[in-house]
Design an enzyme around this catalytic site. Structure first.
Site, PDB file in Angstrom:
ATOM      1  N   ASP A 268       0.817  -1.217   0.000  1.00  0.00           N
ATOM      2  CA  ASP A 268       0.000   0.000   0.000  1.00  0.00           C
ATOM      3  C   ASP A 268       0.851   1.267   0.000  1.00  0.00           C
ATOM      4  O   ASP A 268       0.324   2.383   0.085  1.00  0.00           O
ATOM      5  CB  ASP A 268      -0.948   0.003   1.211  1.00  0.00           C
ATOM      6  CG  ASP A 268      -0.203  -0.032   2.537  1.00  0.00           C
ATOM      7  OD1 ASP A 268       1.057  -0.023   2.517  1.00  0.00           O
ATOM      8  OD2 ASP A 268      -0.854  -0.053   3.594  1.00  0.00           O
ATOM      9  N   GLY A 269       2.162   1.099  -0.039  1.00  0.00           N
ATOM     10  CA  GLY A 269       3.041   2.273  -0.120  1.00  0.00           C
ATOM     11  C   GLY A 269       3.680   2.661   1.198  1.00  0.00           C
ATOM     12  O   GLY A 269       4.606   3.473   1.226  1.00  0.00           O
TER      13      GLY A 269
ATOM     14  N   LYS B 178      18.995  39.225  -2.887  1.00  0.00           N
ATOM     15  CA  LYS B 178      18.092  38.339  -3.626  1.00  0.00           C
ATOM     16  C   LYS B 178      16.644  38.607  -3.243  1.00  0.00           C
ATOM     17  O   LYS B 178      16.329  38.799  -2.069  1.00  0.00           O
ATOM     18  CB  LYS B 178      18.434  36.887  -3.316  1.00  0.00           C
ATOM     19  CG  LYS B 178      17.522  35.883  -3.997  1.00  0.00           C
ATOM     20  CD  LYS B 178      18.007  34.465  -3.801  1.00  0.00           C
ATOM     21  CE  LYS B 178      17.525  33.861  -2.511  1.00  0.00           C
ATOM     22  NZ  LYS B 178      17.966  32.481  -2.319  1.00  0.00           N
TER      23      LYS B 178
HETATM   24  C1  R5P Z   1      17.751  30.322   0.530  1.00  0.00           C
HETATM   25  O1  R5P Z   1      17.825  31.423   1.066  1.00  0.00           O
HETATM   26  C2  R5P Z   1      18.922  29.419   0.458  1.00  0.00           C
HETATM   27  O2  R5P Z   1      20.024  29.971   1.093  1.00  0.00           O
HETATM   28  C3  R5P Z   1      19.297  29.071  -0.969  1.00  0.00           C
HETATM   29  O3  R5P Z   1      19.706  30.243  -1.629  1.00  0.00           O
HETATM   30  C4  R5P Z   1      18.120  28.485  -1.693  1.00  0.00           C
HETATM   31  O4  R5P Z   1      17.583  27.458  -0.930  1.00  0.00           O
HETATM   32  C5  R5P Z   1      18.526  27.959  -3.034  1.00  0.00           C
HETATM   33  O5  R5P Z   1      17.394  27.454  -3.671  1.00  0.00           O
HETATM   34  P1  R5P Z   1      17.349  27.370  -5.256  1.00  0.00           P
HETATM   35  O6  R5P Z   1      18.564  26.601  -5.711  1.00  0.00           O
HETATM   36  O7  R5P Z   1      16.081  26.643  -5.552  1.00  0.00           O
HETATM   37  O8  R5P Z   1      17.339  28.759  -5.778  1.00  0.00           O
END
Ligand code: R5P
Length: 286
Positions: free
Chosen positions: A33-34, A184
């Protein structure tokens, strides 16, 4: 006795060698069943050190089963080592009604462990979700080991501010070079926007350092900027080389020379073992 989760078999074996402790036989299976089945036939020790990166929801359940299995088999002390802690990036409720998933999984793991260690968690604060608080082992210094000795006027760049300290650690371990970081903005699980600093990388070798490379979205944005600015060679290094979907290809196509990570995630980028750092942490606090 060292007990490995199915995703951490090579690391568990390396840790057993470091600690000169036996490696337990393990069985992983699945019912029709997994549902998962995990067992430690022949386990016979007072202390179990379970090494299991929780790379998937199944790996989480398997870890809980292994904890229960060794307790059933007579272990008096259970040390759980979670080299890569899955769900750690869900460390707060970002909107009303969301789960703090890192806390939920940490609580579950805590019920079966006397002590927990993890390696470079995304935010060290997640250690406090465990009871008692987990130990964060820092393996980042080893990330400099696979880098070539002849890097030209290198810069170690974090693709976001959160990884700035990590970039500094790798630079210090390498012994020379500058550090810098980009800003970012994450738009979705796969879409990120990187705002670069004014660092001049033309003709220089660059090492981009992050804690996790998952989809490679963050790294490929950073690498794109570095290519535009005519960096020489670009290396990617990270603690946890998750490299999901086509991340490896994506970064190779972006012109990355090599991707180096540790064996918290076992795969083609596992250039460095965290076993010595884990062994030192286990011995220090014995
Ligand atoms: C997020 O802040 C982490 O430090 C990494 O930058 C993130 O998890 C990277 O994820 P991905 O490779 O999907 O951009």
């Amino acid at each position: 006795m060292i007990v490995s989760g199915s995703a951490s078999q090579a690391l568990a074996a390396a840790l057993a060698r470091e600690l000169e402790e036996p490696l337990a036989a393990v069985e992983y299976d699945r019912f029709p069943d997994g549902e998962l089945f995990a067992a430690v036939p022949g386990f016979d020790a007072d202390r179990a050190v379970i090494v299991a990166s929780t790379v998937s929801s199944d790996a989480h359940v398997e870890l809980l089963q292994l904890q229960d299995a060794v307790r059933e088999a007579g272990a008096e002390e259970i040390v759980t080592v979670v080299p890569y802690m899955g769900y750690a990036r869900q460390d707060e409720a970002f909107e009303h009604g969301q789960a703090v998933s890192a806390r939920a999984v940490a609580r579950a793991v805590s019920t079966g462990a006397d002590r927990v260690l993890t390696v470079n968690p995304h935010e060290e604060a997640v250690c406090e979700f465990f009871e008692p608080t987990a130990t964060a082992v820092d393996a980042a210094g080893r990330l400099a080991d696979p880098l070539p000795d002849d890097l030209a006027d290198p810069t170690f760049i974090a693709p976001d501010a959160g990884a700035e300290g990590l970039a500094g650690t790798v630079r210090d371990a390498y012994g020379r070079g500058e550090t810098d970081y980009f800003e970012k903005t994450r738009h979705s699980g796969t879409e990120v926007e990187v705002t670069p600093s004014d660092v001049d990388v033309a003709g220089r070798d660059v090492v981009v350092v992050d804690d996790i490379v998952a989809t490679g979205g963050t790294m490929s944005e950073a690498v794109g900027v570095l290519r535009e600015r005519e960096a020489a060679r670009i290396f990617v290094t990270c603690v946890h080389p998750l490299l999901v979907r086509s991340a490896h290809t994506r970064l190779s196509r972006a012109g990355v020379e090599a991707i180096y990570g540790t064996d918290t995630i076992e795969g083609p980028a596992s250039a460095v073992s965290v076993a010595p750092a884990l062994a030192a942490a286990l011995e220090t606090n014995d």
